[in-house]
Design an enzyme around this catalytic site. Sequence first.
Site, PDB file in Angstrom:
ATOM      1  N   GLU B  49       0.594  -1.139  -0.051  1.00  0.00           N
ATOM      2  CA  GLU B  49       0.159  -0.158  -0.159  1.00  0.00           C
ATOM      3  C   GLU B  49       1.292   1.342  -0.306  1.00  0.00           C
ATOM      4  O   GLU B  49       1.195   1.687   0.894  1.00  0.00           O
ATOM      5  CB  GLU B  49      -0.401   0.233   0.861  1.00  0.00           C
ATOM      6  CG  GLU B  49      -1.658  -0.758   1.552  1.00  0.00           C
ATOM      7  CD  GLU B  49      -2.387  -0.691   2.043  1.00  0.00           C
ATOM      8  OE1 GLU B  49      -2.968   0.256   3.161  1.00  0.00           O
ATOM      9  OE2 GLU B  49      -4.004  -1.983   2.544  1.00  0.00           O
ATOM     10  N   ASP B  60      -6.106   9.118  10.081  1.00  0.00           N
ATOM     11  CA  ASP B  60      -4.973   8.869  10.398  1.00  0.00           C
ATOM     12  C   ASP B  60      -4.550   9.540  11.662  1.00  0.00           C
ATOM     13  O   ASP B  60      -5.204   9.943  12.412  1.00  0.00           O
ATOM     14  CB  ASP B  60      -3.774   8.979   9.483  1.00  0.00           C
ATOM     15  CG  ASP B  60      -4.332   7.878   8.127  1.00  0.00           C
ATOM     16  OD1 ASP B  60      -4.157   6.507   8.527  1.00  0.00           O
ATOM     17  OD2 ASP B  60      -4.706   8.660   6.854  1.00  0.00           O
TER      18      ASP B  60
END
Lengths: 410, 271
Positions: B49, B60
């Site tokens: 990723e 995040d």
Amino acid sequence: MPADTSITSQLNSLRTGPDERGHFGIHGGRFVAETLMPLMLELEKAYNHAKTDPQFQEELDYYLRHYVGRPSPLWHAKRLSETLGGAQIYLKREELNHTGSHKLNNVMGQILLARRMGKTRIVAETGAGQHGVATATVCALFGLECEIYMGATDVERQKPNVFRMHLLGAKVHPVTAGAGTLKDAMNEAMRDWVANVENTYFLVGTVAGPHPYPAMVRDFQSIIGTEAREQIQEQTGRLPDAVIAAIGGGSNAMGIFHPFLDDADVPLYGVEAAGLGLDSGKTAASIARGKPGVLHGNRTYLLQDDHGQITEAHSISAGLDYPGIGPEHSWLNDIGRVNYVSATDQQALEAFQTLTRLEGIIPALESAHAVAHAIVMAPTMKKDQTIIVNLSGRGDKDVPTVAAHLGVKL
Amino acid sequence: MSRIKACFDRLKKEGRGALLPYLEAFDPDRETSLALLRQMPEAGADLIEVGVPFSDPSADGPTIQLAAQRGLKAGATLKGVLDLIHEFRKENDHTPIILMGYYNPIDRYGVERFCKDARAADVDGLIVVDLPPEESEELAPYARAEGLDMITLTAPTTPDDRLKAILKDASGFVYYVSITGITGTRSATEDQLKAAMTRLKAATDLPVVAGFGISTPEQARIASRISDGAVVASAIIKDMAATYDEHGHATAKSLPTALDKIRSLAKAVRG
């Protein structure tokens, strides 16, 4: 409502948005991570249910009247009008609400909804601290846990409000990421929410974010315009010739504009914070200098670079220091119904002092942007014309900032 | 056959789950992240990723947020990230690359142009964190036209009926956000993960990988057995960031530290 007014008038109305997926033209929507998506759907369902429940409306009316202090007066600012020598200026006195700003209108609505949904913990973002204070206030009133996210820069420049929140029993988290302003506080509040979805309600303070927040906050704030529209007709016998409101995320503006949207002859002016100037690179004017993009759950005009990175906003007023704007404003700009203009830090500072001296009303620096535009507009209008300015908050919290700008040591 | 499908088919034959390490492009600079990307497959990455730095990564945690800030400071743009992958592909044609990021940079780039350029750079899949199925029609038709898999995110909060609806048109694999929270914070328990996989497998035939909160080799081993793969992001970035100098620049230790971490994770997944 008589049946014959429903179909055609609704089709011609600008007040029926958003569509069922939360879009206002190309703006709005629900751009959130999957973890939050089921919550948005649940919130929408709960709000739609509450909205049509007479009991909810009764409860809200009770608190607005006896706790918030509504209706707020519409004050004919005669000395200001005379001094400017043009249109008669009327101030919608939202600064007289409990906690000192229009923010409590929305917060009261949402806290009653959160209670209906069985949530016990409230998170909120705040810029100037007005929304944080309003949220902490209702959490104290109803005995709910309250966590406020506030940019570290804003914590510094809005100390009185930070202390008020502490006194009210809220926990204030200073956010150091980015420039430490409202955008960063919003990110952090969303992070808290996503981590505590079970018991937590995210009490958004402005007409932005994922659907249904922009529509819901607008609905709760629309009482400003509904009252003002009646009051101006009572006092002058007709609708105003202009309505002016300051815009950060845009909740006080949407609140006063919305009931006037279908009055095609009433021009509406949203005043963005130009900061040091629209082309200074230090501005918060998202419509004037932004492009449509996606942030914090909605598509709207955003200050961003060519690569889609969000840039920092700047305004002397912490409450306007945000690189976006509510999606309904973006749409009203696109269709040309509202005129989006701006006022600089300097203009706001001057308007702050002018209003204080001439009317004995110390406006919030946010609201001073609206006053600044009235100062520009009024002299160009006739003496029998009228302007309503939404005086969204009081300026006690800004006294230290203004003193610093004027070189006065407190 | 797509690289993603080929990869999961092969792992199925091997009888193990995948390791999907994450790297933030341009963290702390282009060259280091390219070197890391190139050496990840040999260290045991099955799929990779690649995070596209964004100024406001609201899903995040602090570790990835700081990595994104370093990446942006080093000049990361969406175009720059695609170029990075294009360079990686000169040496590696089999490891699937999944771009992970937020929607605004793609929106600004132009969705159609982006999908064409991503295909040209040999990207295999896209994870757009803030583009839920309700809004994904903005991007999905263009991604499909270029053969890019739009990876569907699922979460503990996703109800069963919604799972079925959103996985109907899913492709590539399904990403299960195993906690309600942000990246790199808490972890799901083994039982929670097992219960989730039962729900997910009832709704899709695609491979399901688990991410968010997987940091140790043991957690990766467990997650890769219960699901079809484990995503590890913050833990690798955290170790690597600990080697940076006071200006946030890479040192001689940075690359070996990240690769060691990936090796230990890979060993656990294979063990």
